[in-house]
Design a protein around this motif. Sequence first.
Motif, PDB file in Angstrom:
ATOM      1  N   ARG A 123       0.834  -1.215   0.000  1.00 20.69           N
ATOM      2  CA  ARG A 123       0.000   0.000   0.000  1.00 20.69           C
ATOM      3  C   ARG A 123       0.866   1.261   0.000  1.00 20.69           C
ATOM      4  O   ARG A 123       0.508   2.265  -0.612  1.00 20.69           O
ATOM      5  CB  ARG A 123      -0.937  -0.014   1.203  1.00 20.69           C
ATOM      6  CG  ARG A 123      -1.943  -1.165   1.160  1.00 20.69           C
ATOM      7  CD  ARG A 123      -3.042  -1.016   2.180  1.00 20.69           C
ATOM      8  NE  ARG A 123      -3.863  -2.218   2.248  1.00 20.69           N
ATOM      9  CZ  ARG A 123      -4.783  -2.556   1.349  1.00 20.69           C
ATOM     10  NH1 ARG A 123      -4.995  -1.755   0.312  1.00 20.69           N
ATOM     11  NH2 ARG A 123      -5.491  -3.666   1.486  1.00 20.69           N
ATOM     12  N   SER A 177      -0.205  -2.281  -7.765  1.00 15.45           N
ATOM     13  CA  SER A 177      -1.475  -2.745  -8.317  1.00 15.45           C
ATOM     14  C   SER A 177      -1.808  -4.116  -7.744  1.00 15.45           C
ATOM     15  O   SER A 177      -0.942  -4.807  -7.176  1.00 15.45           O
ATOM     16  CB  SER A 177      -1.390  -2.846  -9.841  1.00 15.45           C
ATOM     17  OG  SER A 177      -0.494  -3.886 -10.220  1.00 15.45           O
ATOM     18  N   ASP A 178      -3.060  -4.534  -7.882  1.00 17.75           N
ATOM     19  CA  ASP A 178      -3.476  -5.848  -7.382  1.00 17.75           C
ATOM     20  C   ASP A 178      -2.650  -6.961  -8.018  1.00 17.75           C
ATOM     21  O   ASP A 178      -2.232  -7.909  -7.341  1.00 17.75           O
ATOM     22  CB  ASP A 178      -4.961  -6.077  -7.674  1.00 17.75           C
ATOM     23  CG  ASP A 178      -5.857  -5.119  -6.914  1.00 17.75           C
ATOM     24  OD1 ASP A 178      -5.416  -4.608  -5.862  1.00 17.75           O
ATOM     25  OD2 ASP A 178      -6.993  -4.877  -7.355  1.00 17.75           O
ATOM     26  N   GLY A 218      -0.102  -9.281  -5.878  1.00 19.34           N
ATOM     27  CA  GLY A 218      -0.404 -10.700  -5.790  1.00 19.34           C
ATOM     28  C   GLY A 218       0.722 -11.579  -6.289  1.00 19.34           C
ATOM     29  O   GLY A 218       1.106 -12.561  -5.633  1.00 19.34           O
ATOM     30  N   TYR A 221      -5.127  -7.615   0.851  1.00 23.97           N
ATOM     31  CA  TYR A 221      -4.865  -6.509  -0.070  1.00 23.97           C
ATOM     32  C   TYR A 221      -6.078  -6.261  -0.965  1.00 23.97           C
ATOM     33  O   TYR A 221      -6.549  -5.136  -1.082  1.00 23.97           O
ATOM     34  CB  TYR A 221      -3.636  -6.845  -0.918  1.00 23.97           C
ATOM     35  CG  TYR A 221      -2.958  -5.636  -1.514  1.00 23.97           C
ATOM     36  CD1 TYR A 221      -2.155  -4.819  -0.738  1.00 23.97           C
ATOM     37  CD2 TYR A 221      -3.105  -5.318  -2.860  1.00 23.97           C
ATOM     38  CE1 TYR A 221      -1.529  -3.703  -1.285  1.00 23.97           C
ATOM     39  CE2 TYR A 221      -2.490  -4.213  -3.414  1.00 23.97           C
ATOM     40  CZ  TYR A 221      -1.699  -3.401  -2.629  1.00 23.97           C
ATOM     41  OH  TYR A 221      -1.087  -2.301  -3.162  1.00 23.97           O
ATOM     42  N   SER A 222      -6.573  -7.326  -1.581  1.00 28.26           N
ATOM     43  CA  SER A 222      -7.786  -7.245  -2.400  1.00 28.26           C
ATOM     44  C   SER A 222      -8.129  -8.642  -2.896  1.00 28.26           C
ATOM     45  O   SER A 222      -7.286  -9.547  -2.859  1.00 28.26           O
ATOM     46  CB  SER A 222      -7.592  -6.305  -3.599  1.00 28.26           C
ATOM     47  OG  SER A 222      -6.747  -6.894  -4.569  1.00 28.26           O
ATOM     48  N   GLN A 223      -9.347  -8.815  -3.369  1.00 31.06           N
ATOM     49  CA  GLN A 223      -9.762 -10.104  -3.924  1.00 31.06           C
ATOM     50  C   GLN A 223      -8.900 -10.506  -5.122  1.00 31.06           C
ATOM     51  O   GLN A 223      -8.385 -11.632  -5.161  1.00 31.06           O
ATOM     52  CB  GLN A 223     -11.243 -10.058  -4.315  1.00 31.06           C
ATOM     53  CG  GLN A 223     -11.789 -11.351  -4.912  1.00 31.06           C
ATOM     54  CD  GLN A 223     -12.056 -12.421  -3.884  1.00 31.06           C
ATOM     55  OE1 GLN A 223     -12.172 -12.115  -2.698  1.00 31.06           O
ATOM     56  NE2 GLN A 223     -12.142 -13.670  -4.321  1.00 31.06           N
ATOM     57  N   ALA A 280      -5.890  -9.524  -5.908  1.00 31.62           N
ATOM     58  CA  ALA A 280      -4.522  -9.772  -5.439  1.00 31.62           C
ATOM     59  C   ALA A 280      -4.423 -11.137  -4.768  1.00 31.62           C
ATOM     60  O   ALA A 280      -3.438 -11.865  -4.954  1.00 31.62           O
ATOM     61  CB  ALA A 280      -4.089  -8.673  -4.470  1.00 31.62           C
TER      62      ALA A 280
END
Length: 332
Positions: free
Chosen positions: A170, A175-176, A180, A200-202, A204
């Motif tokens: 972050r 980027s995701d 990832g 972090y995100s789905q 990622a």
Amino acid sequence: MSGIRRLVPGLALLVVCGLIARWLAEFVPLGSPLVVVIGVSALIANAVGIPESAEPGVDTHGRWLEAGIVLMGASVGLERLIEAGGPVLLVVVTAVCVSIVSVEVLARFLLPVPEKLGSLLAAGSSICGVSAVAAVAASIDPDRRQVAYAAGTILLFDAVTLVVYPIVGRTLGLSDLVFGVWAGATMFSTGPVTAAGFAYSQPAGEWAVIVKLARNALIGAVAVGYATYYSRDGGSEAFTGMRLLRIWRTVPAFIVGFLALVVLATLGAFSSAQIAAMDRVSSWLFLVAFAGLGFRIDVREFFDVGMRPAAVVLAGLFVVSTSVLLVLRAVF
């Protein structure tokens, strides 16, 4: 039935921790239930301990993680794997090679530790954490204390990277996709990789799991390579066909299940409602699995692990994570 009843207290504890984490995550800035549940269960384990009756159920957390990854395959399109195949494979192989070489060089020349301990640290940090330590240990017959040191060091960094990676991601605005792939290619164990990715995100999280599974698939090759190296002078048990079979059996079977659901989903075997249902179940399985992961974090390991093995792994992790991140940011 008696065997199942033994699991009930521990499973109930994992579910309760999951429910608490989902509630607490609403009040934690940028909080993910998957990360919060690890903190909740780790706090309980280190403050009051785990009831003996709950131990068998808590110990099943690895199975729930594997089941969650398998079900996640239904929501990951085959086209994504094919599209990512070449670049991801290149990143994975490069990261594994750089990690093994850097840790071996550090362990043998710059921060010397016993040879087999260095190899265990290299395997654990380059492939799949403690599972790789166990697989390579089965092939090179190290001292039991060396196995314990290597496993403890890897678990220490699992706990640290689980927190540090999302913060770094972050801060750098990754980027995701980049985050990832970076996490999947350089963090150690499957559980922390999955937790950090989905925190972090789905997207990622999905990329992190895909890349991590590609790394996990190399565990057999690395174990065979180390077995061949250490048997060259007769210093360890003869490299027999039975031993080769035993090593290859360490390749995680859930990878096959994950790929099977990817193919079935791509062929239209599941409706959109079924895929959504499997995705929800997968999320809950991850939550329960990470509760168990938190219960296995022991803060005493921060003091019990020797400084030199930890320094070797830290330096190796810095080299591979920095180099992979620079490449990913340049390419993507």
